[in-house]
Design a protein around this motif. Sequence first.
Motif, PDB file in Angstrom:
ATOM      1  N   ASP A  43       0.793  -1.239   0.000  1.00  0.00           N
ATOM      2  CA  ASP A  43       0.000   0.000   0.000  1.00  0.00           C
ATOM      3  C   ASP A  43       0.823   1.286   0.000  1.00  0.00           C
ATOM      4  O   ASP A  43       0.269   2.375   0.139  1.00  0.00           O
ATOM      5  CB  ASP A  43      -0.987   0.059   1.182  1.00  0.00           C
ATOM      6  CG  ASP A  43      -2.176  -0.849   0.966  1.00  0.00           C
ATOM      7  OD1 ASP A  43      -2.404  -1.239  -0.200  1.00  0.00           O
ATOM      8  OD2 ASP A  43      -2.878  -1.159   1.942  1.00  0.00           O
ATOM      9  N   ALA A  44       2.136   1.183  -0.139  1.00  0.00           N
ATOM     10  CA  ALA A  44       2.959   2.398  -0.217  1.00  0.00           C
ATOM     11  C   ALA A  44       2.655   3.175  -1.494  1.00  0.00           C
ATOM     12  O   ALA A  44       2.965   4.362  -1.597  1.00  0.00           O
ATOM     13  CB  ALA A  44       4.443   2.040  -0.153  1.00  0.00           C
ATOM     14  N   SER A  47       2.275   0.279  -7.236  1.00  0.00           N
ATOM     15  CA  SER A  47       1.581   0.032  -8.512  1.00  0.00           C
ATOM     16  C   SER A  47       1.016   1.323  -9.074  1.00  0.00           C
ATOM     17  O   SER A  47       1.098   1.572 -10.274  1.00  0.00           O
ATOM     18  CB  SER A  47       0.441  -0.968  -8.330  1.00  0.00           C
ATOM     19  OG  SER A  47       0.789  -1.962  -7.424  1.00  0.00           O
ATOM     20  N   PHE A  80      -7.944   2.858  -7.917  1.00  0.00           N
ATOM     21  CA  PHE A  80      -7.145   1.678  -8.257  1.00  0.00           C
ATOM     22  C   PHE A  80      -6.801   1.571  -9.741  1.00  0.00           C
ATOM     23  O   PHE A  80      -5.998   0.747 -10.135  1.00  0.00           O
ATOM     24  CB  PHE A  80      -7.871   0.392  -7.830  1.00  0.00           C
ATOM     25  CG  PHE A  80      -7.657   0.057  -6.385  1.00  0.00           C
ATOM     26  CD1 PHE A  80      -7.517   1.054  -5.445  1.00  0.00           C
ATOM     27  CD2 PHE A  80      -7.584  -1.271  -5.975  1.00  0.00           C
ATOM     28  CE1 PHE A  80      -7.311   0.755  -4.107  1.00  0.00           C
ATOM     29  CE2 PHE A  80      -7.376  -1.581  -4.630  1.00  0.00           C
ATOM     30  CZ  PHE A  80      -7.243  -0.567  -3.704  1.00  0.00           C
ATOM     31  N   ASN A 177       6.467   9.080  -1.290  1.00  0.00           N
ATOM     32  CA  ASN A 177       5.200   9.145  -2.020  1.00  0.00           C
ATOM     33  C   ASN A 177       4.057   9.705  -1.167  1.00  0.00           C
ATOM     34  O   ASN A 177       4.173   9.784   0.054  1.00  0.00           O
ATOM     35  CB  ASN A 177       4.864   7.717  -2.490  1.00  0.00           C
ATOM     36  CG  ASN A 177       3.737   7.673  -3.498  1.00  0.00           C
ATOM     37  OD1 ASN A 177       3.504   8.641  -4.234  1.00  0.00           O
ATOM     38  ND2 ASN A 177       3.037   6.544  -3.540  1.00  0.00           N
ATOM     39  N   LYS A 178       2.974  10.042  -1.827  1.00  0.00           N
ATOM     40  CA  LYS A 178       1.736  10.530  -1.201  1.00  0.00           C
ATOM     41  C   LYS A 178       1.954  11.835  -0.441  1.00  0.00           C
ATOM     42  O   LYS A 178       1.282  12.087   0.569  1.00  0.00           O
ATOM     43  CB  LYS A 178       1.129   9.477  -0.242  1.00  0.00           C
ATOM     44  CG  LYS A 178       0.893   8.102  -0.896  1.00  0.00           C
ATOM     45  CD  LYS A 178      -0.042   7.245  -0.055  1.00  0.00           C
ATOM     46  CE  LYS A 178      -0.040   5.799  -0.544  1.00  0.00           C
ATOM     47  NZ  LYS A 178      -0.923   4.926   0.218  1.00  0.00           N
ATOM     48  N   THR A 181      -0.912  14.085   0.635  1.00  0.00           N
ATOM     49  CA  THR A 181      -1.735  13.857   1.834  1.00  0.00           C
ATOM     50  C   THR A 181      -1.243  14.653   3.040  1.00  0.00           C
ATOM     51  O   THR A 181      -1.929  14.734   4.050  1.00  0.00           O
ATOM     52  CB  THR A 181      -1.760  12.368   2.240  1.00  0.00           C
ATOM     53  OG1 THR A 181      -0.428  11.983   2.603  1.00  0.00           O
ATOM     54  CG2 THR A 181      -2.272  11.480   1.126  1.00  0.00           C
ATOM     55  N   SER A 216       3.962  12.515  -5.715  1.00  0.00           N
ATOM     56  CA  SER A 216       2.632  11.941  -5.553  1.00  0.00           C
ATOM     57  C   SER A 216       2.362  11.101  -6.792  1.00  0.00           C
ATOM     58  O   SER A 216       2.195  11.633  -7.890  1.00  0.00           O
ATOM     59  CB  SER A 216       1.566  13.038  -5.423  1.00  0.00           C
ATOM     60  OG  SER A 216       0.288  12.447  -5.621  1.00  0.00           O
TER      61      SER A 216
END
Length: 440
Positions: A43-44, A47, A80, A177-178, A181, A216
């Motif tokens: 979940d990091a 993909s 997804f 990443n992310k 957020t 991101s």
Amino acid sequence: NGVGALKIEDAPLPKSKNLDVLSEFHNSKSKKTASFVVVGHVDAGKSTMMGRLLLDLGVVEQRTVDKLRQEADKIGKKSFALAWVLDQRTEERSRGVTIDIATNRFETDTTLFTILDAPGHQDFIPNMIAGASQADFAILVIDASTGAFESGLKGQTREHSLLIRSMGVSRIIVAVNKLDTVGWSVERFNEIKNQVSGFLSATGFQAKNISFVPLSGLHGDNLVRRSSDSAASWYTGATLVEELENSEPSARALAKPLRMTIAEVFRTQQSPLSIAGRLDAGSLQMGDAILVQPSGEKAYIKSLQVDEAPADWAVAGQNAALHLSNIDPIHVRVGDIICDPAKPINCLDTFTLKALAFDFLMPMQVDVHRGRLHVAGRIEVITGLLDKVTGAVTKKKPKIVKPASVARIVVKLESKVPLEAGQRVVLRSGGQTVAAGLLE
Ligand code: GDP
């Protein structure tokens, strides 16, 4: 008729141009090739990031993603869609229309990249071992969102880093990443950078071989395009693609004897038996005789392809598909090694390993992984504990090896497999990695 008819001894000499492959290679103007693995906690965003990268580079079309988004929306998981891009490509491959031997591939102006391991496979670690054994570098994806980085550190982030380093990967790009957020907080980025540099150094990565990119994956910020978010303007460094392009691939073992690990076995119009994989060392050309280990069977290379285009030759570092003649498919399996019959790799059932322990080691059952090959075996003897820096023996015949220690151990396998000094193997037990090391 029958298996006998396939024997190489009975075959007429195949067509060969008798090329000097290494000078052909040096004179060719082919692009630089590089391959990498993508690792990180579940979940990091591995993909999603890779899907976005392929979209932004134009490898995947927007309408493909739109179609996936519609499907994802139906099950209430719109986000997804990007992650499915990679699966989709794998599925296309399995239909067997084209010979796409690498997991995934894309090109920039300067380099032809191969993603050696599509993230999200069920049996992730063995896949990662296979990928990392051939990778020039790795992208470690870290989830920067609140709390996630901390649990990732306790989770797979460390294990993956240790594994890829043990498999000989020395260059690592950390995708933080992310960051969307956490409002592109520079403090958060620096906090993560500090902690991750600390443990990567402790794992054996040199500071000059580690870089960090705040990004991101979901929104495509700092992958191919710079972030247009004003909160992200503090970052003026390289994008992920620029970091990839700036990474020097490991030196190719061009002049060494031929070694190619079979990643795929399939049928084509050209030949009832074709194999594909990456050349780990040496070179080959059309018309060459090859030896398959462990079966010890010989065959001729009738024709070949490199990166999907017909070719006369291939060298270390390239992905090749070989169409073979005069061999029965029963002698050829995924994980086998192709070599030069004059300079073969030998098959062993006992070897000595200089191993870094991830867990307690003692005489015990283990699964030995080398590239795609895995075979059951047993740690027979622990010969000695070694000094981590000098390699000198600090204690003879210890009963047990503690995690993070280095030891020389003798491993016995249930069957003979092609192995030689200088190869890296991983030992696993009960689904856990217990050690990794170098064959002596
Ligand atoms: P993997 O298990 O590492 O391959 O992770 P996925 O790519 O499946 O992503 C896990 C979840 O994180 C999904 O719900 C994604 O939509 C989400 N995600 C991935 N990247 C980002 C990002 O950059 N920002 C945000 N906000 N969410 C992301």
